[in-house]
Design a protein around this motif. Structure first.
Motif, PDB file in Angstrom:
ATOM      1  N   LEU A  35     -28.961  11.909 -29.501  1.00 37.29           N
ATOM      2  CA  LEU A  35     -28.571  12.152 -28.086  1.00 37.29           C
ATOM      3  C   LEU A  35     -26.952  11.806 -27.838  1.00 37.29           C
ATOM      4  CD1 LEU A  35     -31.351  10.455 -25.860  1.00 37.29           C
ATOM      5  CD2 LEU A  35     -30.938  12.921 -26.240  1.00 37.29           C
ATOM      6  N   HIS A  36     -26.218  12.897 -27.559  1.00 39.66           N
ATOM      7  CA  HIS A  36     -25.074  12.641 -27.283  1.00 39.66           C
ATOM      8  C   HIS A  36     -24.563  12.690 -25.975  1.00 39.66           C
ATOM      9  CE1 HIS A  36     -24.337  14.134 -31.767  1.00 39.66           C
ATOM     10  NE2 HIS A  36     -24.676  12.873 -31.802  1.00 39.66           N
ATOM     11  N   ALA A  37     -23.930  11.791 -25.358  1.00 40.30           N
ATOM     12  CA  ALA A  37     -23.420  11.802 -23.758  1.00 40.30           C
ATOM     13  C   ALA A  37     -22.205  12.318 -23.958  1.00 40.30           C
ATOM     14  CB  ALA A  37     -23.746  10.432 -23.184  1.00 40.30           C
ATOM     15  N   LYS A  38     -21.729  13.345 -23.554  1.00 35.43           N
ATOM     16  CA  LYS A  38     -20.345  13.745 -23.795  1.00 35.43           C
ATOM     17  C   LYS A  38     -19.532  13.284 -22.372  1.00 35.43           C
ATOM     18  CE  LYS A  38     -20.940  17.642 -27.009  1.00 35.43           C
ATOM     19  NZ  LYS A  38     -20.899  19.049 -27.098  1.00 35.43           N
ATOM     20  N   THR A  39     -18.533  14.185 -22.175  1.00 34.45           N
ATOM     21  CA  THR A  39     -17.939  13.973 -20.807  1.00 34.45           C
ATOM     22  C   THR A  39     -18.696  13.768 -19.631  1.00 34.45           C
ATOM     23  OG1 THR A  39     -16.045  15.301 -21.727  1.00 34.45           O
ATOM     24  CG2 THR A  39     -15.768  14.445 -19.441  1.00 34.45           C
ATOM     25  N   LEU A  40     -18.974  12.548 -19.116  1.00 32.93           N
ATOM     26  CA  LEU A  40     -19.595  12.173 -17.713  1.00 32.93           C
ATOM     27  C   LEU A  40     -18.822  11.907 -16.640  1.00 32.93           C
ATOM     28  CD1 LEU A  40     -22.179  10.085 -19.344  1.00 32.93           C
ATOM     29  CD2 LEU A  40     -22.497  12.418 -18.888  1.00 32.93           C
ATOM     30  N   ALA A  41     -18.930  12.897 -15.767  1.00 33.67           N
ATOM     31  CA  ALA A  41     -17.926  12.663 -14.449  1.00 33.67           C
ATOM     32  C   ALA A  41     -18.414  11.353 -13.816  1.00 33.67           C
ATOM     33  CB  ALA A  41     -18.104  13.714 -13.264  1.00 33.67           C
ATOM     34  N   THR A  42     -17.618  10.424 -13.148  1.00 38.99           N
ATOM     35  CA  THR A  42     -17.853   9.448 -12.328  1.00 38.99           C
ATOM     36  C   THR A  42     -18.031   9.461 -10.817  1.00 38.99           C
ATOM     37  OG1 THR A  42     -15.498   8.764 -12.037  1.00 38.99           O
ATOM     38  CG2 THR A  42     -16.466   7.987 -14.041  1.00 38.99           C
ATOM     39  N   GLU A  43     -18.135  10.795 -10.542  1.00 40.96           N
ATOM     40  CA  GLU A  43     -18.274  11.242  -9.166  1.00 40.96           C
ATOM     41  C   GLU A  43     -19.525  10.665  -8.632  1.00 40.96           C
ATOM     42  OE1 GLU A  43     -16.155  13.033  -7.178  1.00 40.96           O
ATOM     43  OE2 GLU A  43     -14.881  12.529  -8.871  1.00 40.96           O
ATOM     44  N   VAL A  70     -25.604  16.153 -23.740  1.00 43.46           N
ATOM     45  CA  VAL A  70     -25.799  15.915 -22.255  1.00 43.46           C
ATOM     46  C   VAL A  70     -24.163  15.753 -21.525  1.00 43.46           C
ATOM     47  CG1 VAL A  70     -26.382  13.580 -21.962  1.00 43.46           C
ATOM     48  CG2 VAL A  70     -26.681  14.856 -20.087  1.00 43.46           C
ATOM     49  N   SER A  71     -23.902  16.310 -20.762  1.00 44.74           N
ATOM     50  CA  SER A  71     -22.434  16.254 -19.931  1.00 44.74           C
ATOM     51  C   SER A  71     -22.598  16.267 -18.339  1.00 44.74           C
ATOM     52  CB  SER A  71     -21.557  17.222 -20.375  1.00 44.74           C
ATOM     53  OG  SER A  71     -22.017  18.707 -20.272  1.00 44.74           O
ATOM     54  N   ALA A  72     -21.526  15.860 -17.814  1.00 44.89           N
ATOM     55  CA  ALA A  72     -21.458  16.008 -16.159  1.00 44.89           C
ATOM     56  C   ALA A  72     -20.207  16.657 -15.770  1.00 44.89           C
ATOM     57  CB  ALA A  72     -22.068  15.040 -15.411  1.00 44.89           C
ATOM     58  N   ASP A  73     -19.956  17.515 -15.032  1.00 44.13           N
ATOM     59  CA  ASP A  73     -18.542  18.029 -14.735  1.00 44.13           C
ATOM     60  C   ASP A  73     -18.637  18.438 -13.104  1.00 44.13           C
ATOM     61  OD1 ASP A  73     -17.505  18.543 -17.310  1.00 44.13           O
ATOM     62  OD2 ASP A  73     -19.099  19.787 -17.417  1.00 44.13           O
ATOM     63  N   VAL A  74     -17.634  18.042 -12.487  1.00 45.05           N
ATOM     64  CA  VAL A  74     -17.386  18.529 -11.198  1.00 45.05           C
ATOM     65  C   VAL A  74     -17.064  19.881 -10.795  1.00 45.05           C
ATOM     66  CG1 VAL A  74     -16.107  18.135  -9.023  1.00 45.05           C
ATOM     67  CG2 VAL A  74     -16.398  16.126 -10.637  1.00 45.05           C
ATOM     68  N   VAL A 123     -22.868   9.512 -10.984  1.00 45.35           N
ATOM     69  CA  VAL A 123     -23.574  10.411 -12.090  1.00 45.35           C
ATOM     70  C   VAL A 123     -23.580   9.917 -13.462  1.00 45.35           C
ATOM     71  CG1 VAL A 123     -23.563  12.274 -13.214  1.00 45.35           C
ATOM     72  CG2 VAL A 123     -22.931  12.359 -10.752  1.00 45.35           C
ATOM     73  N   ASP A 124     -22.351   9.186 -14.081  1.00 44.93           N
ATOM     74  CA  ASP A 124     -22.312   8.772 -15.284  1.00 44.93           C
ATOM     75  C   ASP A 124     -23.303   7.688 -15.498  1.00 44.93           C
ATOM     76  OD1 ASP A 124     -20.724   7.273 -13.319  1.00 44.93           O
ATOM     77  OD2 ASP A 124     -19.606   6.384 -15.235  1.00 44.93           O
ATOM     78  N   GLU A 125     -23.681   6.815 -14.734  1.00 44.01           N
ATOM     79  CA  GLU A 125     -24.442   5.743 -14.834  1.00 44.01           C
ATOM     80  C   GLU A 125     -25.798   6.043 -14.565  1.00 44.01           C
ATOM     81  OE1 GLU A 125     -23.529   2.978 -11.662  1.00 44.01           O
ATOM     82  OE2 GLU A 125     -21.601   2.277 -12.275  1.00 44.01           O
ATOM     83  N   SER A 126     -26.245   6.990 -13.778  1.00 46.05           N
ATOM     84  CA  SER A 126     -27.550   7.506 -13.916  1.00 46.05           C
ATOM     85  C   SER A 126     -28.005   8.086 -15.322  1.00 46.05           C
ATOM     86  CB  SER A 126     -27.746   8.479 -12.791  1.00 46.05           C
ATOM     87  OG  SER A 126     -27.607   7.673 -11.447  1.00 46.05           O
TER      88      SER A 126
END
Length: 322
Positions: free
Chosen positions: A200-208, A240-244, A178-181
């Motif tokens: 554009l701010h990329a916050k916490t990005l899960a590596t899942e 933008v952020s990504a969480d599990v 997810v973080d790479e995409s």
């Protein structure tokens, strides 16, 4: 759908139409003849006596039918037959063009989807070319922007390949970190965000890893970020952020725009549904609809998590590889 499949669909449609016309015609003729025979039998009367020329000269009973009684039935059955066969022809024509209508619908959808999906990378490509031109005119090195141009061109190639697979009814297989995409989507849109004065701010990005191809995840994130940039005022930020969360990875895109109106909210993910224009770039109401379709293809979903006059948060749920 391949050319062989298209030809098979057309052949099957032609066979069905031919069978329908032949069957309906046979039934109409049989019913008409049956009714006519019944009328003749019920209206016939017997007469006795007299010689009957042409039948050996013998006498005997004869069946006589008055033409005045039969003629209206013949005319009526003829007209009814014409009407029935006309209706059958109309139904057969509609049935026969159904595959063509479906093919045209798919073609229109592909053209509009491809135009929309390639529009953002093309705009980013143009912005990067302008950056290279400015650097070269000042005598500065242009290696960095040229490398970004190469990546943008690769993104366009990947998007087009993914859309062609989708048009053929074949969902691409694969997984994505997810973080790479997400970072790939941020990289594609960085030039557009700079031009719009949006950070554009990329916050916490899960590596899942999610059970969705990387190009598709990047496409969906690009569409959500592009929508957020388009509805953010100059000087604002898009996060933008990504969480599990349990079995999903949830990618959230938050803007600081004016929010989504109550009338627009129920149809925000429909094709060609457009809310208030930001005035920066004209939208065509396809981006969010394509995100929903792509997410649904892999068992995910997208939703408006919250919206107000202070901004909107879109949440993209994608199934996690466990």
């Amino acid at each position: 759908m391949t050319a062989d499949t298209d030809r098979r669909v057309v052949r099957d449609a032609a066979l069905r139409v031919g069978t329908l016309v032949a069957g309906a015609s046979a039934v109409a003729i049989a019913v008409g003849v049956g009714i006519l025979v019944a009328v003749l039998v019920s209206g016939a009367r017997t007469e006795q006596g007299g010689r009957h020329p042409g039948f050996g000269g013998g006498g005997g009973d004869r069946f006589v039918v008055d033409l005045d009684d039969v003629l209206p039935w013949v005319v009526g059955l003829g007209l009814a037959g014409v009407i029935v066969l006309g209706l059958v022809g109309w139904a057969a024509a509609r049935w026969s063009v159904r595959p063509l209508d479906e093919a045209l619908r798919r073609q229109r959808a592909f053209v509009s989807d491809a135009s929309h999906e390639l529009r953002t990378p093309l705009t980013a490509l143009t912005s990067r070319i302008q950056i290279v031109q400015r650097r070269l005119s000042r005598g500065e090195p242009g290696d960095d922007p040229l490398e970004q141009l190469r990546r943008d061109a690769q993104v366009m190639d990947d998007v087009l390949a993914d859309m062609l697979l989708t048009a053929e009814g074949t969902a691409a297989r694969g997984t994505a970190r997810v973080d790479e995409s997400v970072r790939a989507a941020v990289d594609v849109l960085s030039a557009l965000a700079d031009d719009a004065g949006v950070a554009l701010h990329a916050k916490t990005l899960a590596t899942e890893v999610v059970a969705v191809p990387a190009v598709t995840v990047t496409r969906m994130c690009t569409a959500l970020l592009d929508n957020a940039i388009g509805h953010s005022p100059a000087g604002a930020a898009v996060d933008v952020s990504a969480d599990v969360e349990v079995a999903d990875v949830v990618i959230r895109v938050e803007d600081r725009g004016a929010g989504i109106g109550a009338d627009d909210l129920p149809r925000i993910f429909e094709r060609f549904a457009r809310g208030a224009e930001s005035g920066r770039r004209r939208g065509f109401g396809l981006g969010l609809a394509l995100v929903r379709e792509a997410a649904g293809r892999y068992g995910g979903r997208v939703e408006v998590e919250r919206t107000s006059a202070a901004g909107t948060v879109f949440a993209l749920h994608l199934p996690r590889v466990t």
